[in-house]
Every structure is written in structure tokens, then in C-alpha cells.
Design an enzyme around this catalytic site. Sequence first.
Site, mmCIF file in Angstrom:
data_model
loop_
_atom_site.group_PDB
_atom_site.id
_atom_site.type_symbol
_atom_site.label_atom_id
_atom_site.label_comp_id
_atom_site.label_asym_id
_atom_site.label_seq_id
_atom_site.Cartn_x
_atom_site.Cartn_y
_atom_site.Cartn_z
ATOM 1 N N LYS A 18 56.227 49.962 18.981
ATOM 2 C CA LYS A 18 55.117 49.000 19.061
ATOM 3 C C LYS A 18 55.701 47.611 18.914
ATOM 4 O O LYS A 18 56.759 47.441 18.296
ATOM 5 C CB LYS A 18 54.127 49.244 17.922
ATOM 6 C CG LYS A 18 52.759 48.651 18.168
ATOM 7 C CD LYS A 18 51.887 49.643 18.911
ATOM 8 C CE LYS A 18 50.562 49.057 19.312
ATOM 9 N NZ LYS A 18 49.672 50.133 19.824
ATOM 10 N N ASP A 78 47.846 46.088 24.105
ATOM 11 C CA ASP A 78 47.111 46.443 22.887
ATOM 12 C C ASP A 78 46.177 45.241 22.652
ATOM 13 O O ASP A 78 45.857 44.528 23.624
ATOM 14 C CB ASP A 78 48.074 46.685 21.700
ATOM 15 C CG ASP A 78 47.393 47.362 20.513
ATOM 16 O OD1 ASP A 78 47.182 48.579 20.565
ATOM 17 O OD2 ASP A 78 47.045 46.675 19.534
HETATM 18 P P1 NDP Z 1 41.171 44.038 22.899
HETATM 19 O O1 NDP Z 1 41.956 42.845 22.587
HETATM 20 O O2 NDP Z 1 40.797 44.317 24.310
HETATM 21 O O3 NDP Z 1 39.816 44.041 22.053
HETATM 22 C C1 NDP Z 1 39.833 44.019 20.668
HETATM 23 C C2 NDP Z 1 38.410 43.964 20.140
HETATM 24 O O4 NDP Z 1 38.441 44.164 18.744
HETATM 25 C C3 NDP Z 1 37.760 42.614 20.368
HETATM 26 O O5 NDP Z 1 36.377 42.782 20.492
HETATM 27 C C4 NDP Z 1 38.132 41.870 19.085
HETATM 28 O O6 NDP Z 1 37.234 40.837 18.748
HETATM 29 C C5 NDP Z 1 38.048 42.968 18.059
HETATM 30 N N1 NDP Z 1 39.014 42.674 16.968
HETATM 31 C C6 NDP Z 1 40.346 42.528 17.087
HETATM 32 N N2 NDP Z 1 40.913 42.209 15.920
HETATM 33 C C7 NDP Z 1 39.899 42.132 15.053
HETATM 34 C C8 NDP Z 1 39.847 41.839 13.686
HETATM 35 N N3 NDP Z 1 40.961 41.541 12.960
HETATM 36 N N4 NDP Z 1 38.632 41.878 13.086
HETATM 37 C C9 NDP Z 1 37.518 42.191 13.806
HETATM 38 N N5 NDP Z 1 37.510 42.470 15.123
HETATM 39 C C10 NDP Z 1 38.682 42.441 15.730
HETATM 40 O O7 NDP Z 1 41.978 45.272 22.275
HETATM 41 P P2 NDP Z 1 41.859 46.825 22.601
HETATM 42 O O8 NDP Z 1 40.459 47.177 22.936
HETATM 43 O O9 NDP Z 1 42.933 47.173 23.532
HETATM 44 O O10 NDP Z 1 42.259 47.466 21.185
HETATM 45 C C11 NDP Z 1 41.290 47.833 20.209
HETATM 46 C C12 NDP Z 1 41.893 48.863 19.272
HETATM 47 O O11 NDP Z 1 42.266 50.027 20.008
HETATM 48 C C13 NDP Z 1 43.166 48.437 18.531
HETATM 49 O O12 NDP Z 1 43.191 49.061 17.272
HETATM 50 C C14 NDP Z 1 44.277 49.021 19.398
HETATM 51 O O13 NDP Z 1 45.470 49.220 18.658
HETATM 52 C C15 NDP Z 1 43.639 50.346 19.774
HETATM 53 N N6 NDP Z 1 44.173 51.011 20.965
HETATM 54 C C16 NDP Z 1 44.287 50.364 22.162
HETATM 55 C C17 NDP Z 1 44.757 51.035 23.273
HETATM 56 C C18 NDP Z 1 44.825 50.403 24.617
HETATM 57 O O14 NDP Z 1 45.213 51.078 25.571
HETATM 58 N N7 NDP Z 1 44.441 49.144 24.778
HETATM 59 C C19 NDP Z 1 45.220 52.423 23.172
HETATM 60 C C20 NDP Z 1 44.985 53.036 21.887
HETATM 61 C C21 NDP Z 1 44.505 52.323 20.829
HETATM 62 P P3 NDP Z 1 37.687 39.290 18.975
HETATM 63 O O15 NDP Z 1 37.633 39.072 20.431
HETATM 64 O O16 NDP Z 1 36.678 38.528 18.196
HETATM 65 O O17 NDP Z 1 39.069 39.171 18.395
HETATM 66 O O1 2IT Z 2 47.901 52.211 20.635
HETATM 67 C C1 2IT Z 2 48.186 52.620 21.783
HETATM 68 O O2 2IT Z 2 48.318 53.820 22.030
HETATM 69 C C2 2IT Z 2 48.327 51.624 22.858
HETATM 70 N N1 2IT Z 2 48.145 50.437 22.615
HETATM 71 C C3 2IT Z 2 48.732 52.053 24.236
HETATM 72 C C4 2IT Z 2 50.224 52.234 24.325
HETATM 73 C C5 2IT Z 2 50.770 52.502 25.712
HETATM 74 O O3 2IT Z 2 52.000 52.496 25.789
HETATM 75 O O4 2IT Z 2 50.015 52.705 26.666
#
Ligand code: NDP
Ligand code: 2IT
Length: 449
Positions: free
Chosen positions: A129, A169
Site C-alpha cells: 500500500k 484508494d
Molecule cells: P474515495 O476517495 O473515492 O471516497 C472516499 C469517501 O470517504 C468520500 O466520500 C470521503 O469524503 C469519505 N472519507 C474519506 N476519508 C474520510 C475521513 N477521514 N472521514 C470521513 N469520511 C472520509 O475513496 P474510495 O471510495 O476508493 O475508498 C473508500 C474506502 O474503501 C477506503 O477505506 C478504501 O481503503 C477502501 N477500499 C477502496 C477500494 C478501491 O478500489 N477504491 C478497494 C477496497 C477498499 P470526503 O470527500 O469528504 O473526504
Molecule cells: O484496498 C484495496 O483493496 C484497494 N484500494 C484496491 C487495491 C488494488 O490494487 O486494486
Amino acid sequence: MPNIDEKLVPIFEEVLRRNAGESEFHQAVEEVFESLGRVIAKKPEYAESALIERLCEPERQIIFRVPWTDDAGQVHINRGFRVQFNSALGPYKGGLRFHPSVNLGIIKFLAFEQTFKNALTGMPIGGGKGGSDFNPRGRSNAEVMRFCQSFMTELYRHLGEYTDVPAGDIGVGGREIGYLFGQFKRLTNRYEAGVLTGKGLMHGGSRARTEATGYGATYFVDSMLATKGMSFEGKRCVVSGAGNVAIYTIEKIREFGGRVIACSDSNGYVVDESGIDLELVKEIKEVRRARISEYTRLKGGGTYYVAQGSIWAVPCDVAMPSATQNELNGKDAAILVKNGVLAVGEGANMPCTPDAVRVFQRAGVLFGPGKATNAGGVATSALEMQQNASRDSWSFDQTEQRLSSIMRNIHDTCAATAEEYGAPGDYVLGANIAGFERVAAAMTAFGVV
Ligand code: NDP
Ligand code: 2IT
């Protein structure tokens, strides 16, 4: 002292000592250790050759300076990270997070979780990561581009399709991956598409990668519900966040006949009893890059916005925390249980605190831990790597079918492992043990490295 086997206590104490102050990393290790007592009782060889100690120490940790210039000509410095945790099963694989809260402990916890998650997918990917404490909020395209170029100017030497393959992420989506890949190509003079995933279709990206994490999480919860003869049909659902994972979770729940009535961002949450208008959320978050509070302003009647406050106060049948770590605590969990929640699926990484997980499990709520529930994103990244290796490009349907069978498989593996280890229905234990066994077997076969 935590609830872990006495053989693991000295190893855990060493983790605390060696990684002082990294509370999220401690939390992630403790959760896995709570499951491992049963494995080493049955398979004591996994406690030999310091295997568990090695599993807790990243193979490599890279920290670097990222200087960049804003549109007004002012120079800024951010810190970049890449934690290459474990490569027993394949090249390091895991996303990059750009958020002001990023520090070494957060990246380390994410890389540790990723190692087990990636093992659960059954695909040939190790765990890693990275990210930066860069805050993209309010930055222009040109600023984000210059930041990405500077970040890659240091990171590229540590990457490669057989070495380490980042993706997105929090704060890193298709736009950022495009800038990062462009800079990688320029620095190396190689069109090495398999070095990053989450790319645009024109650069060798995979169809369904954008949707994969949210869709996959919904498939996982659907499988959990099915074990109790239930489905999403007619269920009231709450999905926190309004980013990549949340948006495509909402989309798939709707397809499965559920109704998502609330979503959020870090400023507050919005409730729409008639069902969240997904096209509007996409317009606000993906196109305008604006705040979710805009939703009520644009939609009007029958909707309301709550600044701050807890989205978990909204009564629902299914809750899918999909924003960030530790966003749902024991108090929130107690309210959800009181309101009759049936299933909780972690779309985000470690969104529920250990207290919250205990509340759900004691109440008999179906609980899907993030390392299983949200594995669809990285699994589809591995499918993207396959397509890049064969210079092929699959249809959306073909890719989504692969994703759905991978998710059903992960569900069944977790359920079967929990059962085998005497804890039927405990997906936390099932995911930790099944992931651990795959990594441990591969590490053992390599000898002490
Ligand atoms: P994005 O940046 O697309 O969206 C994040 C969302 O979460 C936004 O609405 C943001 O609000 C909110 N957020 C982020 N940080 C905080 C915080 N500290 N407190 C409150 N709200 C927060 O990210 P993703 O949707 O990609 O990721 C969301 C979660 O999913 C994370 O935990 C990530 O690690 C996990 N994840 C992502 C994957 C992927 O493929 N993208 C795969 C697996 C897991 P704001 O805009 O106000 O910051
Ligand atoms: O938390 C996760 O699994 C991700 N942000 C996606 C990682 C990836 O390599 O697609």
C-alpha cells in the site's frame, strides 16, 4: 492484554514496541492475532521459523519527499510512502491513498490487511500500500497532475509489473492513475501497462474495475444474506461515503432490489427516503467534485442533510460502511442493533472499531470484514493484470461474471474455514485464517527469506 493466544503475546508486544504509536497498525495486527490461536493449535508448524514474526514485518518500507509547485508558484512539500509488505504470493499489490491523514502507521495497516485480502482472492498477488499526506481537495487538475508526476518521479524505481503494482484508494481515481502512468512511461521509456491498475480503457484498463469494489461488496453481503434465506429485495440500506466504493455499492444494491436511503462524506450525511438518486450523487462527486450537502439543495423536498452527526443513527436492515477506517464505533453499532440491523458489510478497510465488531457478533448480526467484503476491487485489478499480460480486453459482462464468481468463492471459503475451525458464521475468523494459511504456506515453501 488483548484476547490472543499466549504464544502470540510476545510477538504482539514486539510489534507494539517496534511500531510505536502506529495505532491503526496495532489494531489490524491484534484483530488477525485474535484468530490465529486456533491455527497454530492445529498446525504448530506455522509458529516455527519465526513465520508470524516475519509476517508482521514489512519486506520494505519506502518514505520519500514529494516537492511540487501550486498554480500560484508556491512550492509545497508532502511525504510519500510505499510499504511493500509481503510478496510470497506475487508482486506487491495495493492502492495509493492521497489524504491529509496519511502517515506510516495507516499505510502499514492497509498493507498488512491487503496481504490477507489478496491471498483470499486466490490470485497471484502479494500485499502493499502507499500514498501521501497530500490533500487533493480544492486543487486544480494541473496541481494534481504536477503532484502525481513528482510522486512518481521517486516511486517509479520501486515499481514494475513483476515487482509492485499500485492502484487507487481514497483520493486516487482514474484521473490520478492516468497522470501516474504517463509519468512512469516517460521516465522508463516503457509502455508497461501491468505496472498500475485502475487505468483508463484507452491505456489498458479493465472494464468493471471502477465498479468492482462496490459491486463485489454487494455480492458478498448478498451471499451472507442468502445463508439465512434472505436477499436485498426490499431492504433499507445505509452506505457511508460517497466515493468510488460507496457509489457502486449503491448502484448494485439498487439492482438487487434494495433501497439505499442515506450516504455521506466527511462533512455530513444526506437522507432520501425515496432512495438515493445515484445519478445526482455521481454528478456531484464524480463530475463537480463537490460536497454531498449539495444533494438536498439540488433535490429539494423529502430529503434532508445532517452536518456532522452519525449516519448510523438512520434505521436500516443493511449497513455498509464505505468511507474510511474507524468510522463506526461501539455506540454506533449498539444503535444499529437496536434498530434491527441484519447485516453489516465493510466496504472500506477496517471501518468498524473492534468494539463495534464485538457488538455485531454478539447480537448475531451477519458481519463481513473488509478484507473479504471489499476484495472485489483488487481481484479485478488482478484481472486487469491478466488482460495486460495477454494484451487482451474483455467485455464488461465477462469481467463482472469473473468478479461475481470470485466474490462468491471468497464468501464460501470464509464460511467453510470458520466452520472448520469451530466458529460457524464468524466471517472475521474465516477470512483471517483462510488468508493466513495461503500466505503462510507460500512463505514456508520459500524457506527463511
Ligand atoms: P474515495 O476517495 O473515492 O471516497 C472516499 C469517501 O470517504 C468520500 O466520500 C470521503 O469524503 C469519505 N472519507 C474519506 N476519508 C474520510 C475521513 N477521514 N472521514 C470521513 N469520511 C472520509 O475513496 P474510495 O471510495 O476508493 O475508498 C473508500 C474506502 O474503501 C477506503 O477505506 C478504501 O481503503 C477502501 N477500499 C477502496 C477500494 C478501491 O478500489 N477504491 C478497494 C477496497 C477498499 P470526503 O470527500 O469528504 O473526504
Ligand atoms: O484496498 C484495496 O483493496 C484497494 N484500494 C484496491 C487495491 C488494488 O490494487 O486494486
